[in-house]
Scaffold this motif. Structure first.
Motif, PDB file in Angstrom:
ATOM      1  N   LYS A  83       0.810  -1.186   0.071  1.00 39.93           N
ATOM      2  CA  LYS A  83       0.054  -0.132   0.216  1.00 39.93           C
ATOM      3  C   LYS A  83       0.789   1.246   0.057  1.00 39.93           C
ATOM      4  CE  LYS A  83      -4.145   1.573   0.189  1.00 39.93           C
ATOM      5  NZ  LYS A  83      -5.241   1.542   1.302  1.00 39.93           N
ATOM      6  N   ASP A  84       2.076   1.147   0.426  1.00 42.58           N
ATOM      7  CA  ASP A  84       2.942   2.491   0.647  1.00 42.58           C
ATOM      8  C   ASP A  84       4.049   2.255  -0.191  1.00 42.58           C
ATOM      9  OD1 ASP A  84       1.183   3.528   2.925  1.00 42.58           O
ATOM     10  OD2 ASP A  84       2.256   2.226   4.091  1.00 42.58           O
ATOM     11  N   SER A  86       6.362   2.345  -3.736  1.00 39.87           N
ATOM     12  CA  SER A  86       6.408   2.731  -5.120  1.00 39.87           C
ATOM     13  C   SER A  86       6.620   1.869  -6.103  1.00 39.87           C
ATOM     14  CB  SER A  86       7.445   4.035  -5.115  1.00 39.87           C
ATOM     15  OG  SER A  86       8.597   3.624  -4.936  1.00 39.87           O
ATOM     16  N   ARG A 114       4.535   7.405  -2.561  1.00 39.47           N
ATOM     17  CA  ARG A 114       3.808   7.050  -1.269  1.00 39.47           C
ATOM     18  C   ARG A 114       2.837   5.933  -1.386  1.00 39.47           C
ATOM     19  NH1 ARG A 114       2.515  13.021   1.064  1.00 39.47           N
ATOM     20  NH2 ARG A 114       4.698  13.690   1.441  1.00 39.47           N
ATOM     21  N   GLY A 115       2.725   5.378  -2.628  1.00 36.57           N
ATOM     22  CA  GLY A 115       1.966   4.096  -2.787  1.00 36.57           C
ATOM     23  C   GLY A 115       0.757   4.344  -3.456  1.00 36.57           C
ATOM     24  N   TRP A 116      -0.540   3.723  -2.652  1.00 38.49           N
ATOM     25  CA  TRP A 116      -1.837   3.701  -3.434  1.00 38.49           C
ATOM     26  C   TRP A 116      -2.799   4.265  -2.460  1.00 38.49           C
ATOM     27  CZ3 TRP A 116      -1.768   2.053  -8.217  1.00 38.49           C
ATOM     28  CH2 TRP A 116      -0.655   1.210  -8.670  1.00 38.49           C
ATOM     29  N   THR A 117      -4.110   4.726  -3.349  1.00 33.34           N
ATOM     30  CA  THR A 117      -4.960   5.282  -2.275  1.00 33.34           C
ATOM     31  C   THR A 117      -6.493   5.060  -2.946  1.00 33.34           C
ATOM     32  OG1 THR A 117      -5.950   7.271  -1.163  1.00 33.34           O
ATOM     33  CG2 THR A 117      -4.938   7.571  -3.327  1.00 33.34           C
ATOM     34  N   HIS A 174      -7.652   9.691  -3.391  1.00 39.04           N
ATOM     35  CA  HIS A 174      -6.536  10.465  -3.845  1.00 39.04           C
ATOM     36  C   HIS A 174      -7.201  11.975  -3.666  1.00 39.04           C
ATOM     37  CE1 HIS A 174      -3.241  12.559  -5.654  1.00 39.04           C
ATOM     38  NE2 HIS A 174      -3.977  12.985  -6.452  1.00 39.04           N
ATOM     39  N   ASP A 210      -1.033  14.422  -3.042  1.00 40.79           N
ATOM     40  CA  ASP A 210      -0.883  13.318  -1.797  1.00 40.79           C
ATOM     41  C   ASP A 210       0.178  12.037  -2.162  1.00 40.79           C
ATOM     42  OD1 ASP A 210      -2.234  11.532  -3.526  1.00 40.79           O
ATOM     43  OD2 ASP A 210      -3.633  11.164  -2.017  1.00 40.79           O
ATOM     44  N   ARG A 222       0.154   9.614  -4.278  1.00 38.38           N
ATOM     45  CA  ARG A 222      -0.412   8.368  -4.248  1.00 38.38           C
ATOM     46  C   ARG A 222      -1.187   8.123  -5.473  1.00 38.38           C
ATOM     47  NH1 ARG A 222      -0.146   5.445   0.595  1.00 38.38           N
ATOM     48  NH2 ARG A 222       0.483   6.448   2.311  1.00 38.38           N
ATOM     49  N   SER A 223      -0.760   6.868  -5.964  1.00 39.84           N
ATOM     50  CA  SER A 223      -1.809   6.414  -7.214  1.00 39.84           C
ATOM     51  C   SER A 223      -3.088   5.976  -6.982  1.00 39.84           C
ATOM     52  CB  SER A 223      -0.779   5.412  -7.985  1.00 39.84           C
ATOM     53  OG  SER A 223       0.431   5.828  -8.267  1.00 39.84           O
ATOM     54  N   ASP A 258      -2.463  -1.653  -5.180  1.00 38.81           N
ATOM     55  CA  ASP A 258      -1.660  -2.654  -4.472  1.00 38.81           C
ATOM     56  C   ASP A 258      -2.019  -4.058  -4.294  1.00 38.81           C
ATOM     57  OD1 ASP A 258      -2.951  -2.991  -1.277  1.00 38.81           O
ATOM     58  OD2 ASP A 258      -3.336  -1.228  -2.372  1.00 38.81           O
TER      59      ASP A 258
END
Length: 294
Positions: A129-130, A132, A159-162, A165, A169, A171-172, A288
């Motif tokens: 989740k966090d 890259s 910073r990963g995924w959300t 978003h 932030d 995040r993808s 993720d």
């Protein structure tokens, strides 16, 4: 955030212009290339890479894995169960054909959002989740189920995924999104997608790890989140508003995290562009690994 014939000279980045071998057969609908104004305007990080992070939320051509399915997607089919040995259809019987609605690594929420007429699915699976780091696999639907291509290493947002978003932030987005438009600084490598070749895809500067960004937008495929499908990837229309992000692309990897896009090697981007076909209704499923299994 990227032969025995005589070869043409390399350009200043070491690239050779792609060979012109003709367009697809007449049975394939070829769409005209769009041309934008020829002013050579560099896309700075704050203008496009910052827009390369987008939220997962209801948007034109997009459905997040945590939300309700948009109209049109086929419902997820229950997993097939092999009969026990000795039972009718068990040992000695012909194996059933794979369920064409199933895709490895995807749970019922993601599967339910893939349109029933989709025959090409790009699955982007993040390590965490966090994280890259991720990998990209192209799946093609056949009469006997989904056929997976090789796994390609990729980067996603820093910073990963959300699931939700907001602009900035880093995040993808997690979700299922259609793929309808492409473009780049370099000439069309032979895609069936509408392709916008423009000097406005030029970019300079450095990424989060000090890596050069030049060449990151040599080839891009727009991910249809918070954008108008059927327009250049450079189009900045944001139906959900600027605060919800936009400009989420697949693009050439620059050996570092992005601000929201997914990046993979240049040769893999060219291969993806050549394979994707609007008549196959391609989509990207991204997130993720744990989120994609929901």
């Amino acid at each position: 955030m990227a032969s025995s014939i005589e070869r043409p000279p390399r350009d200043r980045r070491g690239h050779r212009p792609p060979a012109r071998t003709g367009r697809p057969p007449a049975t394939v609908r070829v769409r005209a290339r769009r041309r934008l104004p020829s002013a050579a305007v560099a896309l700075v990080v704050t203008a496009v890479l910052a827009g390369c992070g987008a939220p997962a939320g209801p948007a034109p051509g997009a459905t997040p894995t945590g939300g309700a399915a948009a109209s049109g997607p086929a419902p997820a089919a229950p997993p097939s169960v092999a009969p026990a040995a000795g039972a009718p259809g068990g040992a000695g019987a012909a194996a059933p054909a794979p369920d064409p609605s199933r895709l490895p690594g995807l749970g019922p929420q993601a599967l339910a959002q893939i349109p029933g007429d989709t025959r090409q699915v790009v699955v982007v699976t993040g390590r965490g989740k966090d994280s890259s780091r991720s990998e990209v696999v192209l799946h093609r639907r056949t009469a006997r189920g989904w056929r997976a291509g090789p796994a390609w290493p990729a980067h996603n947002a820093l910073r990963g995924w959300t699931d939700d978003h907001r602009m900035g932030d880093l995040r993808s987005p997690i979700g299922v999104f259609t793929l309808s438009d492409a473009g780049g600084l370099l000439p069309d490598p032979g895609t069936r997608l509408p392709y916008d070749e423009s000097p406005r895809f030029a970019i300079s500067g450095t990424g989060f790890e000090g890596e050069p960004l030049e060449g990151s937008f040599d080839y891009v495929i727009a991910i249809d989140y918070n954008r108008e499908p059927g327009t250049s990837p450079l189009d900045r229309t944001r139906p959900l508003g600027a605060d919800r992000g936009g400009g989420v692309w697949l693009h050439v990897d620059h050996d570092g995290p992005t601000q929201g896009c997914v990046s993979l090697g240049e040769e893999h981007m060219k291969e993806l562009l050549r394979v994707l076909d609007p008549d196959q209704h391609p989509v990207v499923v991204m997130g993720d690994a744990a989120s994609l299994l929901r």
